[in-house]
Design a protein around this motif. Sequence first.
Motif, PDB file in Angstrom:
ATOM      1  N   GLY A   6      -9.641   8.883   6.005  1.00  0.00           N
ATOM      2  CA  GLY A   6      -9.063   7.663   5.734  1.00  0.00           C
ATOM      3  C   GLY A   6      -9.850   7.428   4.664  1.00  0.00           C
ATOM      4  O   GLY A   6     -10.503   8.373   3.599  1.00  0.00           O
ATOM      5  N   ARG A   7     -10.095   6.662   3.616  1.00  0.00           N
ATOM      6  CA  ARG A   7     -10.978   6.296   2.322  1.00  0.00           C
ATOM      7  C   ARG A   7     -11.645   7.025   2.105  1.00  0.00           C
ATOM      8  O   ARG A   7     -12.284   6.664   1.348  1.00  0.00           O
ATOM      9  N   LEU A   8     -12.663   6.136   3.413  1.00  0.00           N
ATOM     10  CA  LEU A   8     -14.257   7.007   3.297  1.00  0.00           C
ATOM     11  C   LEU A   8     -14.413   8.659   3.297  1.00  0.00           C
ATOM     12  O   LEU A   8     -15.912   8.150   3.089  1.00  0.00           O
ATOM     13  N   ASN A  26     -17.766  -4.136   3.748  1.00  0.00           N
ATOM     14  CA  ASN A  26     -16.618  -5.770   4.876  1.00  0.00           C
ATOM     15  C   ASN A  26     -16.520  -5.502   6.558  1.00  0.00           C
ATOM     16  O   ASN A  26     -16.215  -6.285   7.612  1.00  0.00           O
ATOM     17  N   GLY A  77     -17.430   1.012   5.253  1.00  0.00           N
ATOM     18  CA  GLY A  77     -17.376   0.114   4.372  1.00  0.00           C
ATOM     19  C   GLY A  77     -18.355  -1.718   4.707  1.00  0.00           C
ATOM     20  O   GLY A  77     -18.437  -1.640   6.066  1.00  0.00           O
ATOM     21  N   ILE A  85      -8.108  -7.058   2.313  1.00  0.00           N
ATOM     22  CA  ILE A  85      -9.287  -6.161   1.062  1.00  0.00           C
ATOM     23  C   ILE A  85      -7.615  -6.153  -0.116  1.00  0.00           C
ATOM     24  O   ILE A  85      -6.751  -5.757  -0.017  1.00  0.00           O
ATOM     25  N   ARG A  90     -12.809   6.111  13.606  1.00  0.00           N
ATOM     26  CA  ARG A  90     -12.355   4.860  13.088  1.00  0.00           C
ATOM     27  C   ARG A  90     -13.350   4.366  12.650  1.00  0.00           C
ATOM     28  O   ARG A  90     -14.542   4.594  13.294  1.00  0.00           O
ATOM     29  N   ASP A  91     -12.786   3.877  11.669  1.00  0.00           N
ATOM     30  CA  ASP A  91     -15.217   3.385  10.764  1.00  0.00           C
ATOM     31  C   ASP A  91     -14.898   1.936  11.460  1.00  0.00           C
ATOM     32  O   ASP A  91     -15.804   1.254  11.502  1.00  0.00           O
ATOM     33  N   ASP A  92     -13.200   0.823  12.430  1.00  0.00           N
ATOM     34  CA  ASP A  92     -13.437  -0.471  13.079  1.00  0.00           C
ATOM     35  C   ASP A  92     -14.811  -0.139  14.454  1.00  0.00           C
ATOM     36  O   ASP A  92     -15.383  -1.274  14.380  1.00  0.00           O
ATOM     37  N   SER A 132      -8.226  -3.706  -4.133  1.00  0.00           N
ATOM     38  CA  SER A 132      -9.264  -2.989  -5.396  1.00  0.00           C
ATOM     39  C   SER A 132      -8.880  -3.093  -6.540  1.00  0.00           C
ATOM     40  O   SER A 132      -9.207  -3.245  -7.100  1.00  0.00           O
ATOM     41  N   SER A 156     -16.236   3.556  -2.952  1.00  0.00           N
ATOM     42  CA  SER A 156     -15.290   2.997  -1.578  1.00  0.00           C
ATOM     43  C   SER A 156     -15.608   1.460  -1.994  1.00  0.00           C
ATOM     44  O   SER A 156     -15.735   0.203  -1.046  1.00  0.00           O
ATOM     45  N   ARG A 157     -15.546   0.772  -3.553  1.00  0.00           N
ATOM     46  CA  ARG A 157     -15.880  -0.893  -3.959  1.00  0.00           C
ATOM     47  C   ARG A 157     -14.715  -1.396  -4.018  1.00  0.00           C
ATOM     48  O   ARG A 157     -13.842  -0.950  -4.239  1.00  0.00           O
ATOM     49  N   CYS A 158     -14.644  -2.601  -3.029  1.00  0.00           N
ATOM     50  CA  CYS A 158     -13.811  -3.381  -2.869  1.00  0.00           C
ATOM     51  C   CYS A 158     -13.734  -4.734  -2.739  1.00  0.00           C
ATOM     52  O   CYS A 158     -14.496  -5.014  -2.996  1.00  0.00           O
ATOM     53  N   GLN A 162     -16.318   8.413   9.235  1.00  0.00           N
ATOM     54  CA  GLN A 162     -14.628   7.883   9.480  1.00  0.00           C
ATOM     55  C   GLN A 162     -13.821   9.488   9.484  1.00  0.00           C
ATOM     56  O   GLN A 162     -14.313  10.052   8.446  1.00  0.00           O
TER      57      GLN A 162
HETATM   58  P1  ATP Z   1      -9.430   3.533  10.108  1.00  0.00           P
HETATM   59  O1  ATP Z   1      -8.213   4.287  11.114  1.00  0.00           O
HETATM   60  O2  ATP Z   1     -11.243   4.591   9.966  1.00  0.00           O
HETATM   61  O3  ATP Z   1      -9.604   2.580  10.811  1.00  0.00           O
HETATM   62  P2  ATP Z   1      -8.894   1.984   8.193  1.00  0.00           P
HETATM   63  O4  ATP Z   1      -7.105   1.452   8.061  1.00  0.00           O
HETATM   64  O5  ATP Z   1      -9.720   1.040   8.315  1.00  0.00           O
HETATM   65  O6  ATP Z   1      -9.226   3.478   8.845  1.00  0.00           O
HETATM   66  P3  ATP Z   1      -9.178   2.815   5.369  1.00  0.00           P
HETATM   67  O7  ATP Z   1      -7.662   2.390   4.691  1.00  0.00           O
HETATM   68  O8  ATP Z   1      -9.336   4.087   5.761  1.00  0.00           O
HETATM   69  O9  ATP Z   1      -8.779   2.295   6.970  1.00  0.00           O
HETATM   70  O10 ATP Z   1     -10.112   2.008   4.628  1.00  0.00           O
HETATM   71  C1  ATP Z   1     -11.592   1.539   4.949  1.00  0.00           C
HETATM   72  C2  ATP Z   1     -12.651   0.859   3.988  1.00  0.00           C
HETATM   73  O11 ATP Z   1     -12.466   2.051   3.147  1.00  0.00           O
HETATM   74  C3  ATP Z   1     -12.109  -0.030   4.272  1.00  0.00           C
HETATM   75  O12 ATP Z   1     -12.997  -1.083   5.024  1.00  0.00           O
HETATM   76  C4  ATP Z   1     -13.358  -0.185   3.174  1.00  0.00           C
HETATM   77  O13 ATP Z   1     -14.038  -0.752   2.925  1.00  0.00           O
HETATM   78  C5  ATP Z   1     -12.817   0.994   2.074  1.00  0.00           C
HETATM   79  N1  ATP Z   1     -11.458   0.510   1.283  1.00  0.00           N
HETATM   80  C6  ATP Z   1     -10.650  -0.015   1.528  1.00  0.00           C
HETATM   81  N2  ATP Z   1      -9.758  -0.312   0.693  1.00  0.00           N
HETATM   82  C7  ATP Z   1      -9.653   0.377  -0.343  1.00  0.00           C
HETATM   83  C8  ATP Z   1      -8.994   0.603  -1.353  1.00  0.00           C
HETATM   84  N3  ATP Z   1      -7.905  -0.057  -2.134  1.00  0.00           N
HETATM   85  N4  ATP Z   1      -9.925   0.539  -2.261  1.00  0.00           N
HETATM   86  C9  ATP Z   1     -11.503   1.419  -2.062  1.00  0.00           C
HETATM   87  N5  ATP Z   1     -11.730   0.898  -0.704  1.00  0.00           N
HETATM   88  C10 ATP Z   1     -11.156   0.251  -0.003  1.00  0.00           C
END
Ligand code: ATP
Length: 287
Positions: A14-16, A74, A72, A160, A53-55, A162, A92-94, A11
Motif C-alpha cells: 500500500g501507500r506506506l 489517521n 498513518g 482522506i 494490513r495497516d488497519d 492528499s 504519507s502526509r494527507c 504495511q
Molecule cells: P491496507 O490494504 O493495508 O488496509 P489501505 O487501502 O487501507 O491499505 P492505503 O491506501 O495504502 O491504505 O493508505 C495507507 C495510509 O496512507 C493511509 O491510512 C494514510 O495514512 C496514507 N494515505 C492515504 N492516502 C494517501 C494519499 N493520497 N497520499 C498520501 N498518503 C495517503
Amino acid sequence: MQKDKLTMAIQKSGRLSDDSVQLLKKCGIRIQNGNNKLKALASGFPLELIFLRDDDIPQYVEDGVADAGILGLNEVLEKNKDVDLMQPLGFSRCRLSVAIPKTWDYPGKEILNGKRIATSYPVLLRKFLLENDINADIHPISGSVEVTPSLGLADAIFEIVSSGGTLLSNGLKEVETVLESEAVLIAGTSLPEEVSRLLQQLLFRIRSVQKAANNKYILLNAPESNMERIIALIPGIKSPTIMPLVEEGWYSLHSVISEDDFWGVIDKLKEAGAEGILVAPIEKMVT
Ligand code: ATP
Ligand code: ZN
C-alpha cells in the motif's frame, strides 16, 4: 525467555510500504527475504518484521504480537487502541477532511446537520460531529467513499485527501480539514526492558536520518573582511570550519544549514561577499 529482537509491523502493500522500507534502509537496516511472506528477518539491526494490513497494526501492537508498528496517524486515532505514539516520520502526509458537492454553498459546519455522511473513519467522524454539536447520519463504508454522493448514497463525505484530485473528479469540494496526518511509529505501552532499549536505539537512528534530511552541508569562499558577518549567518552545529585559501585574504568556510533557512540565508551570504557557494545533502547527522 528473554526477547533479543524488536518485532515491528509494517504495511504489507500500500501507500506506506515503500517509504517504511526506505526509512529502515536509511537506518542501515535491510529486509532479507522481501515482503511477500508474513514475516522477515532484517539485517543490520536485531529486528523482525511482520507484514500486515495497516488497519490491523494497532491491535497487533496493543496485544504485544508486535512491539512497534508504522502506519498513518489517521488509522492510529481511528482504531483508538492502547499504544504509545513514539515518533512522526514525515511521509504519507494527507488530511482527513469533510467534502461536499461543489454546487453547494458552504456557510459553515451547521449545514451538515441532518445530512448523510459516508466515511471509512466512523470513529473520528463521530468525534468531530460531537465536538461541533452536529447531528448527522454516519454511513460507514470501506473504499470508494468519494463516489457515494454521485450515486445518491450520501450527501457528503469524510475521507482522506492528499492532492484533492479525486474529490474534483467526483464533483466534490473540501470544506473542513479535521486532521493533518503522516506516518508515525507506534509502540506497545509495556515493552520488556530489552525490547524497549532496542526501540530507543532504532529511534536514535530514525532521528539522525530525519535531522540529516532537514539540513544541508554548505561550503563557500569568503573574504576575511566579512568573516564575522558570514559566520553569524551560518553558525552550524558548534561553529563553522574555516580554512585559508591560497589567495591571500580569502577563506573557505564549511557549515550546516537548515533546509527551511536556506533561501533566506543564501541572499544574505551573497550580499556579504560569499562566492562559490556549494550546497550538498547530508546522509546521517548525529549531534
Ligand atoms: P491496507 O490494504 O493495508 O488496509 P489501505 O487501502 O487501507 O491499505 P492505503 O491506501 O495504502 O491504505 O493508505 C495507507 C495510509 O496512507 C493511509 O491510512 C494514510 O495514512 C496514507 N494515505 C492515504 N492516502 C494517501 C494519499 N493520497 N497520499 C498520501 N498518503 C495517503
Ligand atoms: Zn487499510
